[in-house]
Enzyme design. Structure first.
Site, PDB file in Angstrom:
ATOM      1  N   ASP A  45     -99.560 -39.369  73.699  1.00 20.31           N
ATOM      2  CA  ASP A  45     -98.432 -39.580  72.784  1.00 20.31           C
ATOM      3  C   ASP A  45     -97.107 -39.188  73.425  1.00 20.31           C
ATOM      4  O   ASP A  45     -97.076 -38.626  74.525  1.00 20.31           O
ATOM      5  CB  ASP A  45     -98.643 -38.808  71.465  1.00 20.31           C
ATOM      6  N   ASN A  93    -103.949 -29.456  60.919  1.00 17.45           N
ATOM      7  CA  ASN A  93    -104.270 -30.361  59.803  1.00 17.45           C
ATOM      8  C   ASN A  93    -105.301 -31.422  60.206  1.00 17.45           C
ATOM      9  O   ASN A  93    -105.508 -32.383  59.479  1.00 17.45           O
ATOM     10  CB  ASN A  93    -102.987 -31.037  59.292  1.00 17.45           C
ATOM     11  N   HIS A 145    -105.125 -33.444  62.846  1.00 13.19           N
ATOM     12  CA  HIS A 145    -104.637 -34.631  63.544  1.00 13.19           C
ATOM     13  C   HIS A 145    -105.139 -34.682  64.989  1.00 13.19           C
ATOM     14  O   HIS A 145    -105.468 -33.665  65.588  1.00 13.19           O
ATOM     15  CB  HIS A 145    -103.108 -34.758  63.467  1.00 13.19           C
TER      16      HIS A 145
END
Ligand code: PGA
Length: 245
Positions: free
Chosen positions: A45, A114, A116
């Site tokens: 990313d 969370n 991800h």
């Protein structure tokens, strides 16, 4: 992997967790001559809005921790541009690039508190391709530590490989450290596979290794090992727990 296949295509993450891995790769290069000159590198990313020169861009991170320390060739390094004019086009180009290089041999990922993977935040499709991701508020808070604790400085969007992209890799390694990841690790492995827990999508893949330290494995070790009936679980010397899905 690189010793067996010098032309391997490696999908690589950023963040705090993989820093020791990059240090070890650099050590292997310097001390044992591990050759990176044929390997192909694809980043998981990149933040939208940060130029390559920004100290928190993932381009900068990869240069700092790996590429300038080993003999990686610039022509073999692919990182999406966070300042591309047309972000959708940049995402499509990135998927094309992954296809052109023959797909990813080994994808290494971390996990957010969370759940991800990359910036595939809760709610995103478990099959999504590289896309413009909106960072969850929790992720922005978690990452504020890289921006002098100022959450307003953390970008709101990123280009992220999708869960579909990651799942196409031939092999996946997920790494997690620390008690703050233990809940996400527990949920991704034990609770139903759901878009609310993006990392649970990795259970749809048949070659995933999860490397955890003791703290991240805490909940799992107590409650879960007997429930992962189809998986092999074993302890090794480096990590508290290695779960091979
Ligand atoms: P961290 O990030 O390694 O900095 O905890 C992991 C992630 O958010 O995927």
């Amino acid at each position: 992997m690189l010793r067996k296949k010098p032309h391997a295509v490696l999908g690589l993450p950023t963040g705090s967790t993989p820093i020791p891995m990059y240090k070890e790769l650099v050590r292997l290069h310097i001390k044992e001559g591990l050759d990176f000159s044929h390997a192909i590198f694809l980043n998981l990313d990149e933040y939208i809005g940060l130029p390559k020169t920004h100290s928190q861009s993932y381009y900068y991170y990869m240069q700092q921790y790996l590429f300038t320390q080993v003999n990686a060739k610039a022509k073999n390094i692919y990182i999406p541009s966070g300042i591309a004019k047309d972000i959708e086009k940049e995402c499509a180009k990135y998927e094309d690039k992954i296809r052109q290089v023959g797909g990813i041999d080994l994808q290494v990922v971390g996990i957010g508190t969370n759940g991800h993977i990359g910036f595939c935040e809760p709610g995103v499709s478990l099959s999504i391709a590289t896309h413009k991701a909106t960072l969850a508020q929790r992720t922005r808070k978690d990452n504020a530590r890289f921006f002098k604790g100022d959450v307003s400085q953390v970008p709101t969007h990123a280009i992220s490989m999708g869960l579909g992209t990651v799942r196409k890799a031939k092999k996946i390694i997920l790494m997690a450290n620390g008690q703050k990841k233990s809940q996400a690790i527990y949920k991704m492995l034990i609770e139903p596979i759901t878009t609310h827990m993006p990392a649970s999508a990795l259970r749809l893949h048949n070659n995933v290794t999860i490397l955890l330290d003791k703290a991240a494995a805490q909940k799992l070790k107590k409650a879960v090992a007997p429930n992962i009936k189809t998986n092999r679980i074993h302890i090794n010397a480096l990590t508290a727990l290695t779960v091979t899905l």
